[in-house]
Design a protein around this motif. Structure first.
Motif, mmCIF file in Angstrom:
data_model
loop_
_atom_site.group_PDB
_atom_site.id
_atom_site.type_symbol
_atom_site.label_atom_id
_atom_site.label_comp_id
_atom_site.label_asym_id
_atom_site.label_seq_id
_atom_site.Cartn_x
_atom_site.Cartn_y
_atom_site.Cartn_z
ATOM 1 N N PRO A 12 0.837 -1.210 0.000
ATOM 2 C CA PRO A 12 0.000 0.000 0.000
ATOM 3 C C PRO A 12 0.869 1.257 0.000
ATOM 4 O O PRO A 12 1.996 1.240 0.490
ATOM 5 N N SER A 13 0.305 2.349 -0.561
ATOM 6 C CA SER A 13 1.090 3.591 -0.601
ATOM 7 C C SER A 13 0.541 4.626 0.373
ATOM 8 O O SER A 13 1.032 5.741 0.435
ATOM 9 N N SER A 14 -0.490 4.263 1.122
ATOM 10 C CA SER A 14 -0.997 5.198 2.133
ATOM 11 C C SER A 14 -1.400 4.421 3.380
ATOM 12 O O SER A 14 -1.676 3.204 3.315
ATOM 13 N N LEU A 15 -1.451 5.152 4.508
ATOM 14 C CA LEU A 15 -1.867 4.525 5.766
ATOM 15 C C LEU A 15 -3.302 4.007 5.670
ATOM 16 O O LEU A 15 -3.621 2.927 6.165
ATOM 17 N N ALA A 16 -4.162 4.785 4.986
ATOM 18 C CA ALA A 16 -5.572 4.392 4.863
ATOM 19 C C ALA A 16 -5.686 3.069 4.103
ATOM 20 O O ALA A 16 -6.452 2.169 4.492
ATOM 21 N N GLU A 17 -4.883 2.952 3.037
ATOM 22 C CA GLU A 17 -4.911 1.720 2.233
ATOM 23 C C GLU A 17 -4.410 0.528 3.067
ATOM 24 O O GLU A 17 -4.996 -0.564 3.047
ATOM 25 N N ALA A 18 -3.332 0.749 3.818
ATOM 26 C CA ALA A 18 -2.777 -0.330 4.649
ATOM 27 C C ALA A 18 -3.776 -0.723 5.736
ATOM 28 O O ALA A 18 -3.992 -1.915 6.001
ATOM 29 N N ALA A 19 -4.389 0.277 6.365
ATOM 30 C CA ALA A 19 -5.351 -0.001 7.441
ATOM 31 C C ALA A 19 -6.552 -0.775 6.897
ATOM 32 O O ALA A 19 -7.046 -1.709 7.544
ATOM 33 N N ALA A 20 -7.009 -0.414 5.681
ATOM 34 C CA ALA A 20 -8.152 -1.108 5.086
ATOM 35 C C ALA A 20 -7.779 -2.569 4.802
ATOM 36 O O ALA A 20 -8.580 -3.488 5.057
ATOM 37 N N ALA A 21 -6.563 -2.805 4.329
ATOM 38 C CA ALA A 21 -6.128 -4.182 4.048
ATOM 39 C C ALA A 21 -6.091 -4.998 5.333
ATOM 40 O O ALA A 21 -6.554 -6.141 5.375
ATOM 41 N N LEU A 22 -5.552 -4.402 6.411
ATOM 42 C CA LEU A 22 -5.464 -5.135 7.683
ATOM 43 C C LEU A 22 -6.857 -5.434 8.237
ATOM 44 O O LEU A 22 -7.103 -6.528 8.773
ATOM 45 N N ASP A 24 -9.512 -5.871 6.543
ATOM 46 C CA ASP A 24 -10.110 -6.877 5.677
ATOM 47 C C ASP A 24 -9.548 -8.280 5.972
ATOM 48 O O ASP A 24 -10.279 -9.260 6.020
ATOM 49 N N LEU A 25 -8.237 -8.357 6.187
ATOM 50 C CA LEU A 25 -7.574 -9.660 6.277
ATOM 51 C C LEU A 25 -7.533 -10.227 7.695
ATOM 52 O O LEU A 25 -7.349 -11.438 7.877
#
Ligand SMILES: Cc1cc2nc3c(=O)[nH]c(=O)nc-3n(C[C@H](O)[C@H](O)[C@H](O)COP(=O)(O)OP(=O)(O)OC[C@H]3O[C@@H](n4cnc5c(N)ncnc54)[C@H](O)[C@@H]3O)c2cc1C
Ligand code: SF4
Length: 336
Positions: A12-22, A24-25
């Motif tokens: 991910p290239s942003s904190l929001a993207e990383a947080a959404a992935a975590l 989700d998973l």
């Protein structure tokens, strides 16, 4: 040769993207910073995430602001070598610079980050072994098994917090920001840790440690860190003593905080020893010896890390005394 298992890699290239992935998973994902702890653990199958969420592309986690007047903010991806070599930081927060400089080896400090150091997995001689070794003893409670080989009657895991910077940041009164899809929360570093070798962090699986905040040093503040390990070139601590004091103009201790690492599943506070120091001038060997004895009493190691238990118990008092003497010798924080 130990190889990494197959896993999915997200960048991910942003904190929001990383947080959404975590979010989700869930627990099937692991956060990756420098990888100096996570990848060896994955090779030994101690951690087996299906997906690795790499933080290295997130610029917001890289910044750092070093301001002795207003405090220190470190992005979670700040490398330990950057902390070690920053002169302004070392001048105001010497124990932190020292602890970072004592982690592992120069190449590992160039990869290892402050966020990864705080979130480091706990360690144990029955756990930090190859998959085949662990399979041969039927694994243990921390991963894949149901018994603790260190204390077979125990219902908990006694694996050890082996981060060098954790006890120092506790002693300095630092805080961390944790970011998830639900927002951001800021907690004391002392609250990040739990006294359990398995659930050793209070960080939720969907949270990313984003920043470390260290308060500005007040006049008269000093800090020191002393580490015991087998080889001075790269071993993990089997004891780390972090001391923070604030001295009055005459040299008497006004306030003190002492934390012990490498001897329990979380950094432990030696509160009685710190209270003993208040009002005393640290040039009295008897005071230092008495406080060192109290600190050593907190450091109750189990037989699950390096060096023999009886020797570690014997030298704990000496290392605690060294930490107290080091804080006296430490350069005082700059005034104003
Ligand atoms: C030979 C050797 C010797 C070592 N000696 C020492 C030592 O003496 N002292 C010491 O303290 N350490 C030591 N280490 C461990 C390690 O190198 C350091 O602790 C390092 O700082 C870990 O940082 P990292 O960025 O590589 O973490 P990673 O390996 O990327 O991550 C470590 C853990 O933290 C989690 N994590 C990482 N960043 C975040 C974040 N921002 N938010 C949430 N979770 C996160 C990961 O999911 C993982 O579980 C040693 C390692 C090796 C291989
Ligand atoms: S303390 Fe016990 S349960 Fe924890 S890692 Fe060691 S052997 Fe396993």
């Amino acid at each position: 040769m130990m190889r990494l298992p197959r896993f999915r890699y997200l960048a991910p290239s942003s904190l929001a993207e990383a947080a959404a992935a975590l979010a989700d998973l869930g627990p099937d994902a692991a956060v990756l910073a420098g990888g100096t702890d996570l990848f060896p653990n994955m090779k030994r199958r101690q951690q087996t995430p299906g997906t690795v969420v790499a933080l290295r592309g997130i610029a917001a986690l890289r910044g750092r602001s070093v301001d002795p007047a207003n405090g220190l903010t470190l992005g979670a991806l700040t490398r330990l070598s950057a902390i070690e070599h920053d002169r302004e930081l070392a001048g105001a927060w010497p124990a932190l610079a020292r602890a970072a400089a004592l982690v592992a080896t120069p190449p590992l400090r160039n990869m290892g980050t402050i966020g990864g150091n705080l979130c480091l997995d706990t360690r144990c001689s029955y756990y930090d072994q190859s998959h085949e070794w662990r399979a041969a003893i039927g694994y243990c409670m921390k991963k894949d098994g149901d018994v603790c080989w260190v204390a077979p009657g125990s219902r908990r895991c006694w694996a050890v917090s082996s981060s060098d910077t954790a006890p120092v940041l506790c002693a300095l009164g630092a805080e961390v920001s944790l970011v998830s899809g639900a927002g951001e929360r800021r907690i004391a570093v002392t609250e990040l840790f739990a006294d359990d070798g398995i659930a050793h962090l209070t960080r939720r699986p969907d949270e990313i440690l984003a920043q470390v905040h260290v308060p500005a040093p007040a006049p008269g503040e000093r800090s020191a860190y002393v580490k015991l390990r087998r080889r001075g070139s790269f071993d993990f601590p089997v004891l780390g003593v972090a001391v923070w004091v604030r001295l009055a103009a005459g040299g008497a201790v006004e306030a003190a905080r002492i934390f012990v690492g490498g001897a329990g599943s979380r950094p432990h506070e030696a509160r009685a020893a710190a209270e003993l120091l208040v009002g005393r001038v640290l040039d009295d060997d008897r005071v230092i010896d008495q406080a060192a004895g109290m600190i050593a009493h907190i450091a109750k190691p189990m037989q699950n890390t390096d060096l023999t238990l009886s020797w570690r118990k014997t030298v704990a008092r000496e290392y605690a005394a060294r930490a107290l003497r080091a804080v006296v010798a430490a350069v005082p924080a700059p005034r104003g």
